[in-house]
Design a protein around this motif. Structure first.
Motif, PDB file in Angstrom:
ATOM      1  N   LEU A  80       0.848  -1.184   0.000  1.00 29.51           N
ATOM      2  CA  LEU A  80       0.000   0.000   0.000  1.00 29.51           C
ATOM      3  C   LEU A  80       0.887   1.239   0.000  1.00 29.51           C
ATOM      4  N   VAL A  81       0.706   2.094  -0.992  1.00 30.43           N
ATOM      5  CA  VAL A  81       1.450   3.349  -1.102  1.00 30.43           C
ATOM      6  C   VAL A  81       0.603   4.457  -0.481  1.00 30.43           C
ATOM      7  N   VAL A  82       1.179   5.205   0.465  1.00 25.42           N
ATOM      8  CA  VAL A  82       0.495   6.352   1.068  1.00 25.42           C
ATOM      9  C   VAL A  82       1.185   7.613   0.562  1.00 25.42           C
ATOM     10  N   ALA A  83       0.432   8.427  -0.164  1.00 23.68           N
ATOM     11  CA  ALA A  83       1.003   9.575  -0.873  1.00 23.68           C
ATOM     12  C   ALA A  83       0.549  10.892  -0.265  1.00 23.68           C
ATOM     13  N   PRO A 135      -2.822  -4.256   4.464  1.00 22.09           N
ATOM     14  CA  PRO A 135      -1.581  -4.461   3.696  1.00 22.09           C
ATOM     15  C   PRO A 135      -0.531  -5.191   4.520  1.00 22.09           C
ATOM     16  N   ASP A 136       0.423  -5.763   3.834  1.00 18.66           N
ATOM     17  CA  ASP A 136       1.581  -6.354   4.519  1.00 18.66           C
ATOM     18  C   ASP A 136       2.694  -5.323   4.677  1.00 18.66           C
ATOM     19  N   LEU A 137       2.691  -4.328   3.807  1.00 17.62           N
ATOM     20  CA  LEU A 137       3.719  -3.292   3.866  1.00 17.62           C
ATOM     21  C   LEU A 137       3.131  -1.980   3.378  1.00 17.62           C
ATOM     22  N   VAL A 138       3.358  -0.912   4.145  1.00 17.25           N
ATOM     23  CA  VAL A 138       3.002   0.444   3.734  1.00 17.25           C
ATOM     24  C   VAL A 138       4.281   1.164   3.314  1.00 17.25           C
ATOM     25  N   ILE A 139       4.240   1.783   2.150  1.00 18.83           N
ATOM     26  CA  ILE A 139       5.363   2.578   1.654  1.00 18.83           C
ATOM     27  C   ILE A 139       4.872   4.006   1.468  1.00 18.83           C
ATOM     28  N   THR A 140       5.483   4.965   2.147  1.00 13.12           N
ATOM     29  CA  THR A 140       5.083   6.357   1.967  1.00 13.12           C
ATOM     30  C   THR A 140       5.876   6.986   0.832  1.00 13.12           C
ATOM     31  N   ILE A 159       1.821  -3.931  10.978  1.00 12.20           N
ATOM     32  CA  ILE A 159       2.082  -3.600   9.573  1.00 12.20           C
ATOM     33  C   ILE A 159       3.453  -2.944   9.461  1.00 12.20           C
ATOM     34  N   ALA A 160       4.281  -3.477   8.583  1.00 13.61           N
ATOM     35  CA  ALA A 160       5.612  -2.909   8.354  1.00 13.61           C
ATOM     36  C   ALA A 160       5.487  -1.608   7.559  1.00 13.61           C
ATOM     37  N   VAL A 161       6.435  -0.674   7.780  1.00 14.80           N
ATOM     38  CA  VAL A 161       6.388   0.639   7.135  1.00 14.80           C
ATOM     39  C   VAL A 161       7.765   1.018   6.596  1.00 14.80           C
ATOM     40  N   VAL A 162       7.806   1.405   5.336  1.00 17.44           N
ATOM     41  CA  VAL A 162       8.988   2.017   4.736  1.00 17.44           C
ATOM     42  C   VAL A 162       8.639   3.458   4.410  1.00 17.44           C
ATOM     43  N   VAL A 163       9.392   4.392   4.952  1.00 16.87           N
ATOM     44  CA  VAL A 163       9.177   5.814   4.684  1.00 16.87           C
ATOM     45  C   VAL A 163      10.127   6.260   3.583  1.00 16.87           C
ATOM     46  N   THR A 164       9.588   6.822   2.511  1.00 19.53           N
ATOM     47  CA  THR A 164      10.404   7.540   1.525  1.00 19.53           C
ATOM     48  C   THR A 164       9.897   8.976   1.520  1.00 19.53           C
ATOM     49  N   ASP A 165      10.788   9.910   1.763  1.00 19.32           N
ATOM     50  CA  ASP A 165      10.390  11.299   1.937  1.00 19.32           C
ATOM     51  C   ASP A 165      11.583  12.190   1.615  1.00 19.32           C
ATOM     52  N   HIS A 166      11.318  13.479   1.483  1.00 17.43           N
ATOM     53  CA  HIS A 166      12.408  14.431   1.259  1.00 17.43           C
ATOM     54  C   HIS A 166      12.264  15.660   2.138  1.00 17.43           C
ATOM     55  N   HIS A 167      11.253  15.669   2.998  1.00 16.72           N
ATOM     56  CA  HIS A 167      11.061  16.797   3.898  1.00 16.72           C
ATOM     57  C   HIS A 167      12.049  16.731   5.059  1.00 16.72           C
ATOM     58  N   LEU A 168      12.260  17.869   5.683  1.00 17.61           N
ATOM     59  CA  LEU A 168      13.177  17.921   6.811  1.00 17.61           C
ATOM     60  C   LEU A 168      12.602  17.136   7.988  1.00 17.61           C
TER      61      LEU A 168
END
Length: 575
Positions: A80-83, A135-140, A159-168
């Motif tokens: 699951l992608v959280v945008a 979901p089995d994995l959330v990816i931001t 639920i496992a979480v991978v954060v992809t971000d560019h904010h401070l």
């Protein structure tokens, strides 16, 4: 761009003659060589080969993030992608969904918050919605680095979480399984300017390498060409106004090349086709034609509609969805015009001197448009600005826009430190940020933010001067030069398009389109007359004499099939 009567024009320091000569030998154009040299371009940076891209594995957290994602993907798990609900988040979401699917993921869904009900990021409310989809994995993408509570709720639910971000990041990092963000303290990635969509693209590159090493592509499974997603990476990068350092220019240049070669996603092509000029698509075209229409979905309705436009592979569906996004954008412009009139009336009622930061609020304002109003205020009054509109739960949502030399997110952090409880939440960049607070804090917040900005700048606001590349010999001011400069980018934040300034004889100034000025000029030393356009400058007409000093960009104007030289005026002053 709002043309300013009083905004000062400052000329860039002249680059060394040797630097110009070295570039001119390869370019065959002395003007472009001078422009590039003034921006620090070296001869080995004239091209944008993909092998010059920075390596994905230099982002900290990438190894853990891709190992976890590969395990879930190859095991048939649900992703699951959280945008986010802006253009960067929407393009990043589309890149994530498309990329994960072509890499072989069986189930990839996405979730995007509502600007009006759930607010920015992976909040508790968004976390509950995510949990419901099991979901089995959330990816931001383009969010998550400050979503402490929402991510904690997901982890508590298993639920496992991978954060992809560019904010401070804030003082505390979320308890995610992995975080990929070039702005993490100590992160070795050389560029700190990737947009959210850029971070996601890098994540997919690293994930593909991980899957390749694991043998995922050996059993007759095709290894995808992720470069096909670069048109979306280009759009998100320029729409989010991140600095176009060399690495970002490589990403954007290849996205533009795909679009100009007839490629790209059907949804983006449909957005650009709404008002095609016939000229090559540039970063500026993406920023001003596609970006606002995509953003309008999140501002006026639901960004899911914009994401679906970028995800469809059917050209007919893309055309219909692009038309709806254009309708959202027309609605946004109408709302903006009313809000802008009210903001202008408020400013005209203020007595001098103006405060260091402009903070305006109105109970009738639309929360999806306040960021644009803040930007207009900053342009016109050369001050950081925050515009507020009512949000849910009795709170007010503000959007801040800053100017070079004022780090607005750091200023908000200072307010939060010195006035605990005043700001409910905030986040953002140096030039733009968002926040929420209660109505009773609005007045005190304005004073506190003004104090924080002056403390940051040593008591004096930086001069918001236009940086010019200097005077241009009128003999060189030709249609061919305008075309060469137009396509020589990608130009954008941190890599400004060429801007020249000089005195001109004013032969004609007439109002067009309600509030724009159409000018007819000739250089002070003589020569042929040339047309110019000054957007939102109708009120300046009465201040102009026979000669004017302008800052301008040469551009190609195509009208009824005929291409003509035109000057795009960005500052207009009496000579």
């Amino acid at each position: 761009m709002m043309v300013s009567l009083g905004r000062p024009i400052s000329r860039r320091p002249p680059p060394p003659a040797s630097a110009i000569a070295a570039l001119a030998r390869q370019l065959g154009c002395s003007v472009l060589a001078r422009v590039y040299a003034a921006r620090g371009v070296r001869p080995n940076e004239l091209g944008y080969p993909t092998d010059r891209l920075l390596a994905p594995d230099t982002l900290s957290g990438m190894h853990t993030a891709t190992a976890l994602t590969a395990r879930v993907l190859t095991g048939g798990g649900r992703l699951l992608v959280v945008a986010d609900y802006d253009a960067d988040g929407a393009t990043g979401c589309a890149v994530a969904v498309r990329g994960l699917r072509v890499l072989g993921a069986g189930t990839v869904d996405y979730l995007v918050p509502s600007r009006f009900t759930s607010g920015y990021g992976l909040s508790i409310e968004v976390a509950h919605a995510a949990i419901a989809s099991r979901p089995d994995l959330v990816i931001t993408v383009d969010n998550g680095i400050t979503s402490l509570d929402g991510i904690a709720q997901l982890r508590k639910s298993g639920i496992a979480v991978v954060v992809t971000d560019h904010h401070l990041p804030g003082q505390e990092l979320p308890d995610a399984n992995a975080i990929v963000n070039p702005r993490l303290p100590g992160d070795p990635f050389p560029s700190k300017h990737l947009a959210g969509v850029g971070v996601m693209f890098y994540f997919l590159l690293a994930l593909r390498a991980r899957l390749r090493a694991d043998g995922w592509f050996r059993a007759g499974r095709a290894e995808p060409n992720l470069a096909r997603l670069l048109d979306l990476v280009a759009l998100g990068t320029v729409a989010d106004v991140v600095p176009l350092d060399y690495n970002n220019r490589v990403l954007v240049a290849h996205g533009l090349a795909r679009l100009n070669a007839g490629g790209g996603q059907p949804g983006l092509r449909a957005l650009l086709a709404l008002d095609t000029t016939g000229e090559p698509i540039t970063a500026t075209e993406l920023a001003f034609r596609a970006g606002p229409r995509l953003n309008a979905a999140g501002r006026m309705d639901d960004m899911s509609f914009g994401i679906e436009c970028l995800l469809t592979d059917d050209p007919a569906t893309a055309t219909k969805m692009a038309a709806q996004l254009d309708a959202f954008n027309r609605q946004r412009r109408a709302v903006e015009a009313q809000m802008q009139a009210e903001a202008t009336a408020h400013m005209e009622a203020l007595s001098a001197p103006l405060p260091p930061v402009l903070c305006l609020h109105n109970p009738d304002w639309h929360s999806g448009v306040v960021g644009i109003i803040a930007g207009r205020l900053r342009e016109r009054y050369a001050r950081p600005a925050v515009a507020f509109a009512p949000a849910a739960d009795g709170l007010w949502r503000g959007s801040a826009r800053s100017l070079s030399g004022v780090h607005i997110r750091d200023a908000l952090a200072a307010v939060a430190t010195h006035h605990p409880g005043m700001i409910k939440k905030f986040g953002g960049h140096a030039m733009a940020a968002g926040l929420t607070l209660a109505h009773e804090h609005l007045t005190a917040f304005a004073a506190a933010l003004g104090h924080a900005v002056l403390e940051q700048t040593g008591g004096v606001l930086p001069t918001d001067a236009l940086l010019s590349d200097g005077s241009l010999d009128p003999a060189l001011l030709t249609l061919d030069l305008a075309q060469r400069l137009h396509t020589a980018g990608p130009w954008g934040q941190g890599f400004a398009p060429p801007l020249f300034d000089d005195e001109f004889q004013l032969h004609e100034a007439r109002v067009v389109g309600g509030d724009h000025l159409r000018l007819l000029l000739s250089h002070k030393t003589g020569g042929e007359r040339v047309g110019a356009i000054a957007w939102r400058a109708a009120t300046l007409r009465e201040h102009l004499g026979e000669r004017v000093h302008i800052a301008y960009r040469p551009q190609v104007n195509t009208f009824r099939g005929e291409r003509q030289l035109q000057l795009m005026v960005e500052a207009l002053l009496p000579a």
